[in-house]
Design a protein around this motif. Structure first.
Motif, short mmCIF file in Angstrom:
data_model
loop_
_atom_site.label_atom_id
_atom_site.label_comp_id
_atom_site.label_asym_id
_atom_site.label_seq_id
_atom_site.Cartn_x
_atom_site.Cartn_y
_atom_site.Cartn_z
N THR A 1 0.80 -1.10 0.01
CA THR A 1 0.02 0.00 -0.16
C THR A 1 0.87 1.31 0.00
O THR A 1 1.84 1.13 0.98
CB THR A 1 -0.67 -0.26 1.17
N HIS B 1 0.00 11.67 -4.78
CA HIS B 1 -0.88 10.63 -4.70
C HIS B 1 -1.13 10.28 -6.32
O HIS B 1 -1.37 8.83 -6.32
CB HIS B 1 -2.39 11.34 -4.37
N SER C 1 -0.52 6.13 -7.12
CA SER C 1 -1.62 5.53 -7.47
C SER C 1 -1.18 4.69 -8.86
O SER C 1 -1.77 3.47 -9.19
CB SER C 1 -2.59 6.13 -7.91
N GLU D 1 -3.64 0.44 -3.80
CA GLU D 1 -4.43 1.36 -3.00
C GLU D 1 -3.29 2.55 -2.20
O GLU D 1 -1.97 2.01 -1.76
CB GLU D 1 -4.89 0.55 -1.33
N LEU E 1 -3.09 5.42 1.01
CA LEU E 1 -3.69 5.66 2.23
C LEU E 1 -3.24 7.01 2.61
O LEU E 1 -1.82 7.18 2.42
CB LEU E 1 -3.37 4.46 3.00
N PRO F 1 -9.00 15.26 7.92
CA PRO F 1 -9.58 14.51 6.71
C PRO F 1 -10.35 15.48 5.98
O PRO F 1 -10.17 15.43 4.76
CB PRO F 1 -10.22 13.13 7.17
N ALA G 1 -10.50 15.97 1.49
CA ALA G 1 -11.52 15.15 0.78
C ALA G 1 -11.59 14.93 -0.65
O ALA G 1 -11.96 13.91 -1.06
CB ALA G 1 -12.88 15.65 1.43
N CYS H 1 -9.28 9.45 -1.59
CA CYS H 1 -8.71 8.32 -1.18
C CYS H 1 -8.82 7.95 0.52
O CYS H 1 -9.49 8.85 0.93
CB CYS H 1 -7.30 8.31 -1.41
N ARG H 2 -8.53 6.89 0.56
CA ARG H 2 -8.68 6.28 2.11
C ARG H 2 -8.07 7.28 3.06
O ARG H 2 -7.07 7.31 2.70
CB ARG H 2 -8.71 4.94 2.20
N MET H 3 -8.70 7.70 3.90
CA MET H 3 -7.78 8.37 4.92
C MET H 3 -7.76 7.55 6.50
O MET H 3 -8.78 7.26 6.94
CB MET H 3 -8.35 9.87 5.03
N VAL H 4 -6.84 7.90 7.15
CA VAL H 4 -6.94 7.39 8.54
C VAL H 4 -6.06 8.25 9.37
O VAL H 4 -5.33 8.93 8.88
CB VAL H 4 -6.30 5.91 8.55
N HIS I 1 -3.22 0.17 9.45
CA HIS I 1 -4.43 0.12 8.83
C HIS I 1 -4.17 -0.60 7.16
O HIS I 1 -5.34 -0.67 6.77
CB HIS I 1 -4.98 1.58 8.71
#
Ligand SMILES: Nc1nc2c(ncn2[C@@H]2O[C@H](COP(=O)(O)OP(=O)(O)OP(=O)(O)O)[C@@H](O)[C@H]2O)c(=O)[nH]1
Length: 222
Positions: free
Chosen positions: A13, A44, A48, A53, A55, A61, A65, A69-72, A91
């Motif tokens: 990832t 990004h 990609s 993926e 992250l 966050p 937006a 993409c997925r955010m943690v 994650h």
């Protein structure tokens, strides 16, 4: 979105750390204009192309937006980049991550693929640049999670502080130089002076119109 058909790197990832304060820049450096968008969009986009993926590790966050993409968030807030790496690794759905900072616009796909090729028998694969090893341009395996956790629990914030407990493969300076002779991969932009130098030296990268994330962003920029 991917723009070419080169296969992605399986089991890895891409992780972008974007939880810092940008105190030297004075404004969020991940959102600086670059190549018709923002720094973080360019990073990004490039990750990609390499990973299925990508992250983002951030505690804000709402600011990202537009990336889609997925955010943690950090699991150890306020503990710096090591906490960002730890959360990204925790994650990730894959056995490995490749992690970068949000202010490194000159990533080199060949170098990243060469690092990834060594991930099999190593917990960390890290390149050496002109200033030593580059922990924010490196591969980490899930095996690092426990040692990272121990470091954070005992108040150690330096990324390399857990390295003695894992298998580390260092990609030597001369091998890196053969791929990226000026070590541009590790060049980051921390201050307004560095950013304006970049703009002066690379006006072409800033010519296309800005893709502003949203109306709020636009009005806050005046
Ligand atoms: N997730 C996360 N990322 C961090 C944290 N601290 C720093 N980073 C990221 O780590 C990378 C390198 O950090 P720095 O260059 O020191 O960035 P910074 O802290 O935003 O900048 P300064 O305040 O000027 O030191 C950047 O991508 C930061 O966003 C943190 O506590 N959590």
């Amino acid at each position: 979105m991917r723009t070419n058909n080169t296969p992605t790197i399986p089991g890895v990832t891409g992780v972008i750390l974007a939880g810092g304060l940008s105190s030297r820049m004075g404004s969020n450096k991940a959102l600086l204009p670059y190549k018709g968008g923002r720094f973080i969009e360019a990073i990004h986009r490039q990750l990609s192309e390499l990973f299925d993926e990508v992250l983002l590790v951030t505690n804000q966050p709402d600011q990202y937006a537009f990336l889609g993409c997925r955010m943690v968030a950090d699991l150890h807030p306020g503990m710096g980049a090591l906490a960002g790496l730890h959360s990204g690794l925790h994650h990730a759905a894959t056995p490995h991550i490749f992690a970068v900072a949000c202010d490194m616009p000159y990533l080199n796909n060949t170098l990243i693929r060469r690092l990834a090729a060594l991930r099999g028998h190593n917990d960390v694969v890290i390149p050496q640049g002109e200033m030593g090893v580059e922990p924010l341009h490196a591969m980490y395996a899930k095996e690092c999670l426990g040692p990272m956790e121990n470091a954070l629990q005992s108040g150690r914030r330096r990324i390399i502080s857990f390295f003695p407990e894992v298998r580390v493969n260092t990609f030597s300076r001369s091998v890196v130089a053969a791929i990226d002779p000026d070590f541009n991969s590790f060049r980051n932009i921390n201050t307004p002076e560095e950013y304006f130098d970049m703009r002066r030296n690379e006006p072409h990268t800033l010519q296309s119109p800005l893709a502003l994330p949203d109306r709020q962003q636009r009005s806050s920029e005046g």
